[in-house]
Scaffold this active site. Structure first.
Site, PDB file in Angstrom:
ATOM      1  N   LYS A 145       0.840  -1.198   0.000  1.00  0.00           N
ATOM      2  CA  LYS A 145       0.000   0.000   0.000  1.00  0.00           C
ATOM      3  C   LYS A 145       0.875   1.248   0.000  1.00  0.00           C
ATOM      4  O   LYS A 145       1.611   1.498   0.938  1.00  0.00           O
ATOM      5  CB  LYS A 145      -0.907   0.059   1.238  1.00  0.00           C
ATOM      6  CG  LYS A 145      -1.924   1.224   1.158  1.00  0.00           C
ATOM      7  CD  LYS A 145      -2.581   1.528   2.497  1.00  0.00           C
ATOM      8  CE  LYS A 145      -1.859   2.615   3.242  1.00  0.00           C
ATOM      9  NZ  LYS A 145      -1.960   3.963   2.596  1.00  0.00           N
ATOM     10  N   GLU A 197       9.977   0.887  10.655  1.00  0.00           N
ATOM     11  CA  GLU A 197      10.936   1.993  10.603  1.00  0.00           C
ATOM     12  C   GLU A 197      10.125   3.246  10.877  1.00  0.00           C
ATOM     13  O   GLU A 197       9.326   3.672  10.037  1.00  0.00           O
ATOM     14  CB  GLU A 197      11.644   2.044   9.247  1.00  0.00           C
ATOM     15  CG  GLU A 197      12.906   2.872   9.253  1.00  0.00           C
ATOM     16  CD  GLU A 197      12.683   4.287   8.752  1.00  0.00           C
ATOM     17  OE1 GLU A 197      12.483   5.186   9.624  1.00  0.00           O
ATOM     18  OE2 GLU A 197      12.686   4.486   7.538  1.00  0.00           O
ATOM     19  N   CYS A 217      12.672  11.112   8.324  1.00  0.00           N
ATOM     20  CA  CYS A 217      12.598  10.498   9.658  1.00  0.00           C
ATOM     21  C   CYS A 217      13.891  10.670  10.442  1.00  0.00           C
ATOM     22  O   CYS A 217      13.872  10.728  11.674  1.00  0.00           O
ATOM     23  CB  CYS A 217      12.241   9.022   9.530  1.00  0.00           C
ATOM     24  SG  CYS A 217      13.300   8.109   8.392  1.00  0.00           S
ATOM     25  N   GLU A 276       8.469  14.918  17.178  1.00  0.00           N
ATOM     26  CA  GLU A 276       8.857  14.946  15.764  1.00  0.00           C
ATOM     27  C   GLU A 276       7.936  15.886  14.994  1.00  0.00           C
ATOM     28  O   GLU A 276       6.726  15.678  14.947  1.00  0.00           O
ATOM     29  CB  GLU A 276       8.786  13.551  15.163  1.00  0.00           C
ATOM     30  CG  GLU A 276       9.277  13.504  13.730  1.00  0.00           C
ATOM     31  CD  GLU A 276       9.218  12.111  13.131  1.00  0.00           C
ATOM     32  OE1 GLU A 276      10.152  11.749  12.388  1.00  0.00           O
ATOM     33  OE2 GLU A 276       8.236  11.389  13.391  1.00  0.00           O
TER      34      GLU A 276
END
Length: 500
Positions: free
Chosen positions: A193, A269, A303, A400
């Protein structure tokens, strides 16, 4: 029949026409979704619709899983020797190289990243990754263990079977390659996906996969939303493994769904809040350049972005002056313009999220050295932003942001900075800048992160593992280490003479 996307690029970076089906890719064919609904793909430079793609549903995931199982049992898995898999993967590499500019243009169009970065990093890295794992396809081996003379004992590293893969919107093509490469090399079949924000390169890759000659059902791609397609993949009873790249919040949901269903194998991850440590003896010019690249590259939507910049007190003022000047020089604008460094954020949702963090920083008393506002009046552009005068309790220091927003923090000595750097729930990456090799290595070893860069940042290679400590993930992408994510180890005991 699903609709086709046709677009004429007439930009300084790329000129050409593209046209391809935007259906779901199941069993080698492009299909409408079961509900015949579509998802609009938005151009982040202006907020307008680029095209619409077929929307998948859990029913479509079932169809894709069926196709993947059929392929695994007949034309892939243990039925396709590693050398054969390697040949097909190498053919895909050649076709990707032939279409590299088109893939980069599509990546720039729906993601907003610059064409130059997309071409030289995302596409080039994707090609390199598939090529690297094509080399591994016939080298996935087990071992023979010595036991007794009347017994032969050995291990086989067999493909798991049907694996689910869910990729993010920040590096759509590259993350697809990171997932496809080891999974295909090991003989697995795939239901993938892509993000609903950036599905175009994943869909285009399906056409290239067909062109390369992969058997139908080996790779299946279902565009859709996370709460439907993503959840269906992670909770599917006939998917034996799921790999996800994205936020820690969603990673938790995927891990929970995997546990509640068939306890499928999971690799994640996830997010990061990476420290970038700059000591007094660092080459300031290089540290400034790398720090800007570390936080502002890919619009901060990385990231492993070096979003917490720790600068030793002896050079703090000079570094901040130069870093602010460097940030001011970065051009924000059209992704297809040759001198643009930073394009728009990927979506209105992400734009609003980043702006809310900026406002949070201002309200908490942090100082905006530069930026802190949108760029222009159209699209999802944000000026590169630097905060100072922050404290560890602020959201902009702890959470973040995933945007072009960095905080610069003064530190006294090595003990002080290691304590501050490790004060986070994340542990994806870290960087150290110093000309003292002993200090560099000692500091790198004390940082709780899966990757530690010394005098560089955001430097990745297909043969070097990447992944996080703490809440930044489980398992490793890339390198030989990633092969373990896609194999099941079987021990075989052969009796050569022992009698009962």
């Amino acid at each position: 029949m699903p609709s086709a996307f046709t677009h004429e690029f007439n930009t300084p970076a790329f000129k050409g026409k593209v046209s391809f089906s935007t259906g779901l890719f199941i069993n080698g064919q492009f299909l409408d979704g079961s509900d015949r609904t579509t998802i609009d793909v938005i151009n982040p430079t202006n907020g307008k619709v680029i095209t619409s793609v077929s929307e998948g549903t859990p029913k479509d995931v079932d169809l894709a899983v069926d196709a993947a199982h059929a392929a695994f049992d007949t034309t892939w898995g243990l039925n396709a020797p590693g050398a054969q898999r390697s040949i097909l993967m190498s053919k895909l590499v050649a076709i990707m190289e032939k279409n590299a500019d088109e893939l980069a243009a599509l990546e720039a169009l729906d993601n907003g990243k610059t064409f130059n970065w997309a071409r030289n990093v995302d596409v080039a890295g994707s090609i390199d990754c598939i090529r690297y794992y094509a080399g591994w396809a016939d080298k996935v081996t087990g071992q023979v263990q010595e036991t007794t003379e009347d017994k032969l004992t050995y291990t086989r590293h067999e493909p798991i079977g049907v694996v689910g893969q869910i990729i993010p919107w920040n590096f759509p093509l590259l993350m697809m390659a990171w997932k496809l490469g080891p999974a295909l090399a090991c003989g697995n079949t795939i239901v993938l996906k892509p993000s609903e924000f950036t599905p175009l390169t994943a869909i285009r890759m399906c056409h290239l996969i067909n062109e390369a000659g992969f058997p139908p059902g080996v790779v299946n791609v279902i565009s859709g939303y996370g709460n439907s397609v993503g959840n269906a993949i992670s909770s599917h009873m006939r998917v034996e493994k799921v790999a996800f790249t994205g936020s820690t919040l969603v990673g938790r949901k995927i891990m929970e769904a995997a546990a509640r269903s068939n306890l499928k194998n999971v690799t994640l991850e996830l997010g990061g809040k990476s420290p970038n440590i700059i000591f007094d003896d660092a080459d300031i010019e290089q540290a400034v350049n790398w720090a800007a690249f570390g936080i502002f590259w890919n619009h901060g939507q990385t990231c492993c972005a070096g979003s917490r910049i720790f600068v030793q007190e002896g050079i703090y003022d000079e570094f901040l002056k130069r870093f602010t000047e460097k940030t001011r020089s970065l051009k924000v604008g059209d992704p297809f313009a040759p001198d643009t460094f930073q394009g728009p954020q990927v979506s209105e949702i992400q734009f609003n999220r980043i702006m809310s963090y900026i406002e949070s920083g201002k309200a908490a008393g942090a100082k905006v050295e530069i930026g802190g506002e949108r760029h222009g009046s159209e699209g999802y552009f944000i000026k590169p932003t630097i905060f100072t005068n922050v404290d560890p309790s602020m959201k902009i220091v702890q959470e973040e942001i995933f945007g072009p927003v960095g905080v610069v923090i003064k530190f006294k000595d090595e003990e002080d900075v290691i304590k501050q750097a490790n004060d986070t729930v994340y542990g994806l990456a870290a960087a150290v800048f110093t000309q003292n090799l002993n200090r560099a290595i000692n500091t790198a070893h004390k940082l709780k992160a899966g990757t530690a860069w010394i005098n560089c940042v955001n430097s990745l290679h297909s043969n070097v593992p990447f992944g996080g400590f703490k809440q930044s993930g489980i398992g490793r992408e890339l390198g030989e280490y990633a092969l373990a994510n896609y194999t099941a180890v079987k021990s075989v005991h052969v009796n050569l003479g022992h009698r009962m």
